[in-house]
Write a protein that holds these residues in place. Sequence first.
Motif, mmCIF file in Angstrom:
data_model
loop_
_atom_site.group_PDB
_atom_site.id
_atom_site.type_symbol
_atom_site.label_atom_id
_atom_site.label_comp_id
_atom_site.label_asym_id
_atom_site.label_seq_id
_atom_site.Cartn_x
_atom_site.Cartn_y
_atom_site.Cartn_z
ATOM 1 N N ILE A 28 0.833 -1.203 0.000
ATOM 2 C CA ILE A 28 0.000 0.000 0.000
ATOM 3 C C ILE A 28 0.867 1.253 0.000
ATOM 4 O O ILE A 28 0.649 2.184 -0.785
ATOM 5 N N GLU A 29 1.860 1.281 0.880
ATOM 6 C CA GLU A 29 2.720 2.462 0.975
ATOM 7 C C GLU A 29 3.470 2.717 -0.328
ATOM 8 O O GLU A 29 3.612 3.865 -0.759
ATOM 9 N N MET A 30 3.944 1.656 -0.977
ATOM 10 C CA MET A 30 4.670 1.842 -2.228
ATOM 11 C C MET A 30 3.742 2.337 -3.333
ATOM 12 O O MET A 30 4.117 3.207 -4.139
ATOM 13 N N ALA A 31 2.523 1.806 -3.399
ATOM 14 C CA ALA A 31 1.561 2.289 -4.399
ATOM 15 C C ALA A 31 1.201 3.746 -4.137
ATOM 16 O O ALA A 31 1.068 4.545 -5.072
ATOM 17 N N GLN A 32 1.031 4.106 -2.865
ATOM 18 C CA GLN A 32 0.729 5.499 -2.523
ATOM 19 C C GLN A 32 1.883 6.417 -2.928
ATOM 20 O O GLN A 32 1.667 7.495 -3.483
ATOM 21 N N SER A 33 3.108 5.989 -2.661
ATOM 22 C CA SER A 33 4.261 6.836 -2.971
ATOM 23 C C SER A 33 4.433 7.013 -4.471
ATOM 24 O O SER A 33 4.999 8.006 -4.929
ATOM 25 N N ALA A 34 3.936 6.056 -5.256
ATOM 26 C CA ALA A 34 3.988 6.163 -6.715
ATOM 27 C C ALA A 34 2.713 6.783 -7.276
ATOM 28 O O ALA A 34 2.550 6.860 -8.488
ATOM 29 N N ASP A 35 1.808 7.242 -6.405
ATOM 30 C CA ASP A 35 0.514 7.822 -6.789
ATOM 31 C C ASP A 35 -0.195 6.932 -7.811
ATOM 32 O O ASP A 35 -0.621 7.369 -8.872
ATOM 33 N N THR A 36 -0.304 5.657 -7.450
ATOM 34 C CA THR A 36 -0.898 4.662 -8.338
ATOM 35 C C THR A 36 -2.195 4.139 -7.749
ATOM 36 O O THR A 36 -2.221 3.630 -6.632
ATOM 37 N N LEU A 37 -3.272 4.262 -8.499
ATOM 38 C CA LEU A 37 -4.548 3.686 -8.098
ATOM 39 C C LEU A 37 -4.467 2.172 -8.223
ATOM 40 O O LEU A 37 -3.899 1.658 -9.190
ATOM 41 N N VAL A 38 -5.016 1.463 -7.264
ATOM 42 C CA VAL A 38 -5.036 0.004 -7.343
ATOM 43 C C VAL A 38 -6.480 -0.477 -7.393
ATOM 44 O O VAL A 38 -7.272 -0.193 -6.490
ATOM 45 N N TYR A 39 -6.813 -1.189 -8.464
ATOM 46 C CA TYR A 39 -8.128 -1.799 -8.621
ATOM 47 C C TYR A 39 -7.963 -3.301 -8.387
ATOM 48 O O TYR A 39 -7.114 -3.937 -9.022
ATOM 49 N N THR A 40 -8.729 -3.850 -7.485
ATOM 50 C CA THR A 40 -8.625 -5.272 -7.195
ATOM 51 C C THR A 40 -9.875 -6.004 -7.695
ATOM 52 O O THR A 40 -10.992 -5.491 -7.564
ATOM 53 N N ILE A 41 -9.660 -7.158 -8.270
ATOM 54 C CA ILE A 41 -10.759 -8.012 -8.730
ATOM 55 C C ILE A 41 -10.627 -9.326 -7.974
ATOM 56 O O ILE A 41 -9.725 -10.123 -8.232
ATOM 57 N N ARG A 42 -11.506 -9.526 -7.020
ATOM 58 C CA ARG A 42 -11.422 -10.714 -6.178
ATOM 59 C C ARG A 42 -12.128 -11.882 -6.844
ATOM 60 O O ARG A 42 -13.320 -11.817 -7.155
#
Length: 327
Positions: free
Chosen positions: A219-233
Amino acid sequence: MARMTPAWTRSAALLCLAGLVRSQTDPAQIRVDVSLVTVASTVFDRDGAFVPGLKLKDFRVSDNGAPRELQYLWAEQDLPLTVGLVVDVSGSQRRVIEEHRAAVEQFFRQVLGPKDQAFLVTAGMDVKLVTDLTGSIDDLEKGVRKIDIRQRAGKPFGDSCVGPKGDRPLAPLCGGTALWNAVYASAKLKMKGISGRKALIVLSDGMDTGSKHKLGDAIEMAQSADTLVYTIRSVGVPMLVPIPLLRGKQQLGKLADETGGRAFTDPKGNASEVYAEIEKELRSVYVLGFAPPEGEKAAGRHKLDVKVERKGVTVRARREYVVPPAP
């Protein structure tokens, strides 16, 4: 042409945008050559429809409770898009992978324009980069067709679960599904340093059993890269383990929520509908830019809160960024 004075340049967690973009406050093109905090945001009305046509003056951002002066706003047409697809290839996902191939290929054909790019990563006993960053739809489709549960395609990517000779586990459960390693590496090695709109799509049941990194690291790495994460469960094989499955759902939800993305549950047989929803969101992203605080006290975690000055609207955006200590 307006030029801003460089104010702050030492954060690995912040994105430096350079190039010609369009300002909401000046119709002329300007060059941005200063380090900014950038925040990708999507805005919805009460019915869940995207709110188009917003201007810089419509947004408010607080940083650790203090208001920040927004300097730039970019809309979908202003910025290139980078998409990373992270596919869980553990044994339980065999059916899911097959069902999603056509939907993923269609998604890439529809969402990627001439200036956009994407990459493919698999998460199994280790993490592999199947297709590196490319704007070629043909190369991406070939990569999608190569994805399988044996991870025969691609090259090792990011932190390995095992030692150099493959005989020294680096994680307690090494040999399981290294999902958080895959998300972490995708954000750090591919998204960081790239300007524009960025999104990771994670196809998994959310049950990581072999990563060196934890969910919080991803989560922290995605936030630092300003990257939205979409999850498909997706739960590929019915299992009599409701507690792990529930935990997987919660973890995927947190990953999406904390990064400003969205968590989906894969409707069996209708994967294309999920990718169509993600496509619509990516075409409706606003990216805000503001100068971060300066000084020694600025180092550390910063809580973000993004709002729009309109009634009945909801904003999704990442909730944190990190300022590293001065060297």
